[in-house]
Structures are given as structure tokens and as C-alpha cells.
Design a protein around this motif. Sequence first.
Motif, PDB file in Angstrom:
ATOM      1  N   LYS A  41      28.899  -0.939 -46.445  1.00 43.00           N
ATOM      2  CA  LYS A  41      29.417  -1.105 -44.882  1.00 43.00           C
ATOM      3  C   LYS A  41      29.249  -1.435 -43.570  1.00 43.00           C
ATOM      4  O   LYS A  41      28.607   0.463 -43.859  1.00 43.00           O
ATOM      5  N   ASP A  42      29.371  -1.894 -42.605  1.00 44.78           N
ATOM      6  CA  ASP A  42      29.719  -1.299 -41.758  1.00 44.78           C
ATOM      7  C   ASP A  42      29.968  -0.147 -40.904  1.00 44.78           C
ATOM      8  O   ASP A  42      31.103   0.638 -40.536  1.00 44.78           O
ATOM      9  N   PHE A  43      29.222   0.093 -40.016  1.00 43.18           N
ATOM     10  CA  PHE A  43      29.322   1.258 -39.198  1.00 43.18           C
ATOM     11  C   PHE A  43      30.111   0.960 -37.189  1.00 43.18           C
ATOM     12  O   PHE A  43      29.591   0.232 -37.066  1.00 43.18           O
ATOM     13  N   ALA A  44      30.739   2.219 -36.610  1.00 42.53           N
ATOM     14  CA  ALA A  44      31.028   2.025 -35.404  1.00 42.53           C
ATOM     15  C   ALA A  44      29.764   2.857 -34.469  1.00 42.53           C
ATOM     16  O   ALA A  44      29.413   3.884 -35.368  1.00 42.53           O
ATOM     17  N   PHE A  45      29.333   2.120 -33.821  1.00 48.10           N
ATOM     18  CA  PHE A  45      28.261   3.582 -33.396  1.00 48.10           C
ATOM     19  C   PHE A  45      28.560   3.183 -31.405  1.00 48.10           C
ATOM     20  O   PHE A  45      29.526   3.043 -31.028  1.00 48.10           O
ATOM     21  N   SER A  46      27.865   4.665 -30.745  1.00 45.36           N
ATOM     22  CA  SER A  46      27.697   4.707 -29.630  1.00 45.36           C
ATOM     23  C   SER A  46      26.380   4.957 -28.778  1.00 45.36           C
ATOM     24  O   SER A  46      25.867   5.931 -29.665  1.00 45.36           O
ATOM     25  N   CYS A  47      26.283   4.751 -28.392  1.00 46.97           N
ATOM     26  CA  CYS A  47      24.414   5.009 -27.241  1.00 46.97           C
ATOM     27  C   CYS A  47      24.623   5.463 -25.841  1.00 46.97           C
ATOM     28  O   CYS A  47      24.510   4.026 -25.230  1.00 46.97           O
ATOM     29  N   ILE A  48      25.012   6.413 -25.603  1.00 43.67           N
ATOM     30  CA  ILE A  48      25.568   7.034 -24.193  1.00 43.67           C
ATOM     31  C   ILE A  48      24.574   8.542 -23.660  1.00 43.67           C
ATOM     32  O   ILE A  48      23.177   8.843 -24.243  1.00 43.67           O
ATOM     33  N   PRO A  49      24.309   8.223 -22.760  1.00 44.58           N
ATOM     34  CA  PRO A  49      23.375   9.674 -21.664  1.00 44.58           C
ATOM     35  C   PRO A  49      24.355  11.091 -22.601  1.00 44.58           C
ATOM     36  O   PRO A  49      23.418  12.097 -21.786  1.00 44.58           O
ATOM     37  N   TYR A  50      25.486  10.964 -22.604  1.00 44.91           N
ATOM     38  CA  TYR A  50      26.031  11.923 -22.720  1.00 44.91           C
ATOM     39  C   TYR A  50      26.385  12.196 -23.884  1.00 44.91           C
ATOM     40  O   TYR A  50      27.018  11.460 -24.297  1.00 44.91           O
ATOM     41  N   THR A  51      26.824  13.785 -23.547  1.00 43.64           N
ATOM     42  CA  THR A  51      27.664  14.131 -25.495  1.00 43.64           C
ATOM     43  C   THR A  51      29.114  14.130 -24.925  1.00 43.64           C
ATOM     44  O   THR A  51      29.238  13.909 -23.934  1.00 43.64           O
ATOM     45  N   ALA A  52      30.469  14.051 -26.010  1.00 47.20           N
ATOM     46  CA  ALA A  52      31.751  14.023 -25.839  1.00 47.20           C
ATOM     47  C   ALA A  52      31.819  15.251 -24.798  1.00 47.20           C
ATOM     48  O   ALA A  52      33.048  14.962 -24.205  1.00 47.20           O
ATOM     49  N   GLU A  53      31.219  16.191 -24.952  1.00 41.90           N
ATOM     50  CA  GLU A  53      31.893  17.676 -23.751  1.00 41.90           C
ATOM     51  C   GLU A  53      31.229  17.441 -22.276  1.00 41.90           C
ATOM     52  O   GLU A  53      32.113  17.623 -21.172  1.00 41.90           O
ATOM     53  N   GLU A  54      29.975  16.992 -22.268  1.00 39.95           N
ATOM     54  CA  GLU A  54      29.962  16.189 -21.167  1.00 39.95           C
ATOM     55  C   GLU A  54      30.845  15.607 -20.320  1.00 39.95           C
ATOM     56  O   GLU A  54      30.681  15.558 -18.944  1.00 39.95           O
TER      57      GLU A  54
ATOM     58  N   LEU B 231      37.870   5.144 -13.565  1.00 38.47           N
ATOM     59  CA  LEU B 231      37.984   6.060 -12.784  1.00 38.47           C
ATOM     60  C   LEU B 231      37.789   7.903 -12.458  1.00 38.47           C
ATOM     61  O   LEU B 231      37.487   8.194 -12.629  1.00 38.47           O
ATOM     62  N   VAL B 232      38.647   8.191 -14.519  1.00 35.03           N
ATOM     63  CA  VAL B 232      37.524   9.368 -15.151  1.00 35.03           C
ATOM     64  C   VAL B 232      36.766   9.190 -16.188  1.00 35.03           C
ATOM     65  O   VAL B 232      37.501   8.143 -16.708  1.00 35.03           O
ATOM     66  N   PRO B 233      36.065  10.104 -16.236  1.00 32.92           N
ATOM     67  CA  PRO B 233      35.032   9.709 -16.904  1.00 32.92           C
ATOM     68  C   PRO B 233      35.462   9.974 -18.223  1.00 32.92           C
ATOM     69  O   PRO B 233      36.176  10.541 -17.959  1.00 32.92           O
ATOM     70  N   GLN B 234      35.608   8.841 -19.421  1.00 32.34           N
ATOM     71  CA  GLN B 234      36.058   9.511 -20.635  1.00 32.34           C
ATOM     72  C   GLN B 234      35.477   8.687 -21.752  1.00 32.34           C
ATOM     73  O   GLN B 234      33.854   8.352 -21.617  1.00 32.34           O
ATOM     74  N   ASP B 235      36.314   8.638 -23.017  1.00 33.15           N
ATOM     75  CA  ASP B 235      34.951   7.864 -24.033  1.00 33.15           C
ATOM     76  C   ASP B 235      34.451   6.555 -23.861  1.00 33.15           C
ATOM     77  O   ASP B 235      35.579   5.685 -23.123  1.00 33.15           O
ATOM     78  N   CYS B 236      33.633   6.127 -23.968  1.00 27.28           N
ATOM     79  CA  CYS B 236      33.284   5.097 -23.837  1.00 27.28           C
ATOM     80  C   CYS B 236      32.516   4.094 -25.028  1.00 27.28           C
ATOM     81  O   CYS B 236      31.650   5.001 -25.154  1.00 27.28           O
ATOM     82  N   ASN B 237      31.958   2.792 -24.876  1.00 20.59           N
ATOM     83  CA  ASN B 237      30.888   1.560 -25.259  1.00 20.59           C
ATOM     84  C   ASN B 237      31.187   2.178 -26.359  1.00 20.59           C
ATOM     85  O   ASN B 237      30.068   2.384 -27.397  1.00 20.59           O
ATOM     86  N   VAL B 238      31.673   1.614 -27.704  1.00 17.55           N
ATOM     87  CA  VAL B 238      31.856   2.351 -29.051  1.00 17.55           C
ATOM     88  C   VAL B 238      31.537   0.612 -29.136  1.00 17.55           C
ATOM     89  O   VAL B 238      32.429  -0.196 -28.923  1.00 17.55           O
ATOM     90  N   HIS B 239      31.027   0.731 -29.780  1.00 20.70           N
ATOM     91  CA  HIS B 239      30.641  -0.944 -30.878  1.00 20.70           C
ATOM     92  C   HIS B 239      31.355  -0.644 -32.491  1.00 20.70           C
ATOM     93  O   HIS B 239      30.331   0.318 -33.184  1.00 20.70           O
ATOM     94  N   MET B 240      32.618  -1.457 -32.764  1.00 14.37           N
ATOM     95  CA  MET B 240      32.879  -1.099 -34.414  1.00 14.37           C
ATOM     96  C   MET B 240      31.786  -1.964 -35.042  1.00 14.37           C
ATOM     97  O   MET B 240      31.405  -3.152 -34.590  1.00 14.37           O
ATOM     98  N   ASN B 241      32.265  -2.341 -36.290  1.00 20.98           N
ATOM     99  CA  ASN B 241      31.716  -3.729 -37.202  1.00 20.98           C
ATOM    100  C   ASN B 241      30.703  -3.568 -36.703  1.00 20.98           C
ATOM    101  O   ASN B 241      29.630  -5.015 -36.948  1.00 20.98           O
TER     102      ASN B 241
END
Length: 323
Positions: free
Chosen positions: A252-265, A211-221
Motif C-alpha cells: 500500500k502507498d505511504f506518505a512522506f516529507s523530505c525537508i532539511p529540518y526535523t519536527a522539533e527544529e 508565517l510561522v514555521p510548521q509542518d509542511c511538504n507532506v505528500h500523500m498516496n
Amino acid sequence: MDCINHKEPETLQIVYGDVVLGVHGNGFHYLFSYQAGGMESLVIGGKEWLYRSPKPTFWRATTCNDRGNGFPLRSGMWLSADCFIRCSDIVLKIDGEEKKPQIAPNNNQYSAKEFASNVSIIFTYETITIPSTTVDVEYEILPTGIINVNVHYHGNTNLPELPIFGIRFIMPTKATSYRYEGLSGETYPDRMAGGVEGIYEIEGLPVTKYLVPQDCNVHMNTKWVEVYRNTTKDNSKHVNETFGLKITSIRKDFAFSCIPYTAEELENATHHEELPLPRRTVLSILGAVRGVGGIDSWGSDVEPDYHINAGEDIHYSFQISKV
């Protein structure tokens, strides 16, 4: 018929520029900027992969649970550190020999025929937090064009807990898709039980419709992620061919996110229609991620096991290569 021995390249060509270090080889050209304090150009197969110099990232767009338990009020200084950071030192290693960056006029002593089998450049960043701490990012370039990236956050017990820690890459154009080996779906350290290990392909750069844009689409391990694009900022090239970049975990594995916006946006938007038109690819390769909680959204903190203690060092490594 003569046998052809396909040997791996053994040397890198080095160009000592006035404000940059150029490292070149068969099919790749990299520039590291002393002025910008980071890698400034990553060209593989004639395609540029950087829109801005990669820098350490410390902030994720706050979630409803973060806001409900007051986390941004306790750790808000990391948002400033995410926006502004100073490169305080640069160390260059050529075939293991350590030297300071060779800028004008000292670089005039070098010819156009400088070669090495191994080049490493280490950028040290100092945060604007109070107190401050430092992050070391080392790029080790091999003659094959592979780049090993070693990241070290130096802990400081007087700093508030971190939302995330990693390196943020902003790419010039939108990705058409990405593939990765890891857990299915959107996962966080305290939200992994439903993730199934496998190889997954995501079309486009989806942003979860909270409903409100927020952190999203993180993929662990994650063991590796491949990002694919078919456009560049060079308007003369309309070939519409797909090309890719691969990030592979080391040790060791990492986490990542791949989206079209920065955290500030994401942070600045209260509705999805307030987000800017998607034009870039924001790939964050993360060595530490805070949990999201979800016990309720009105005051319960994330469980202790899923906090990031800013007083502890964080080390991780990954490899950059062509798909």
C-alpha cells in the motif's frame, strides 16, 4: 564468443562485531547497532546515507490549526516520544533461524567467512508515553542489497491520538532534489482533492513559507520516492557526482516529507530566520498522517475521519534500494 550468465548474488557476508552486525554484499555495506538500537550505517556504492539511526517518529510540527484547537495540549506526550525512545529488544534471524545478537565474547566463535541468503533484524522500541506502547521495525536484507522494512505500531487505547506515525531518516548532507510518484503539491489526508497523480521532481529541499514555521511538504498516496545528493561528509571526495536512494511502497502507498529540518527544529522557530542553516536531509516515511483541518484556526478540530486513533495498530512496509 562465450555467453556470460549474469546471475543475481545468492549470499550475504555477515560480520558479528562486538556491538554491531555487519551485512555486506556487492556494492553495499550495512551496519546495525545493538548499542544505538537501529541501523547505523547504510553505504551503497561507497556513499553513506545515514547521519543518525532511523527511529520511529510520532510528532509533526504543530500547525496554526493544531494550536488553535488545542491539539498539542491533548497529545503533547508524543513530542517527548519523538525525541526520546528506548530500544527494548533485538531479534536476529539468519536464514530463518532466530537468535539473540551475538556480542562479545560470544561473537568470537564466528569466522570472517560467515554467509547467509537472508538476514533479518527486528528492533523493538518502547515509548516513554504514559502508558507506554511499542513499535517493531524489521529490516530484511536480501543478497541484492535491497532492504525490506516492515513497521508495526502496537495500539494502546489509553493513549491520546497521534499527530503522525512513521520512520525518520536523517541523511548526512542536503539533497539536491527528489522525485516521487504520487499526488502533486503538498497534500494531507483532508487536503488531497487538488492533487493530481503523476511523477514529480522537486529541486532542492523547499520549506513552505508559512508565517510561522510548521509542518509542511507532506505528500500523500506515494508509490515511491527517490532522493538525490551530490555531497558527502568525506571532505576528500569532491567529485560532485549525483547519487540516489529509492524508497518503494510495499502493498500500500505511504506518505512522506523530505525537508532539511526535523519536527522539533520547526517547532522551536517562530520565524523562518530562526531556523538553523540547512545541512541535512530529513526524510520521513509515514504510515499514518493526521489531517490539518482548516475550517478555521481558532478552535475547530480536524474532521473525525482524519484523526489517528492511537488505540489501533498501524502496519506498513517499504523497500530501500539504490536508484
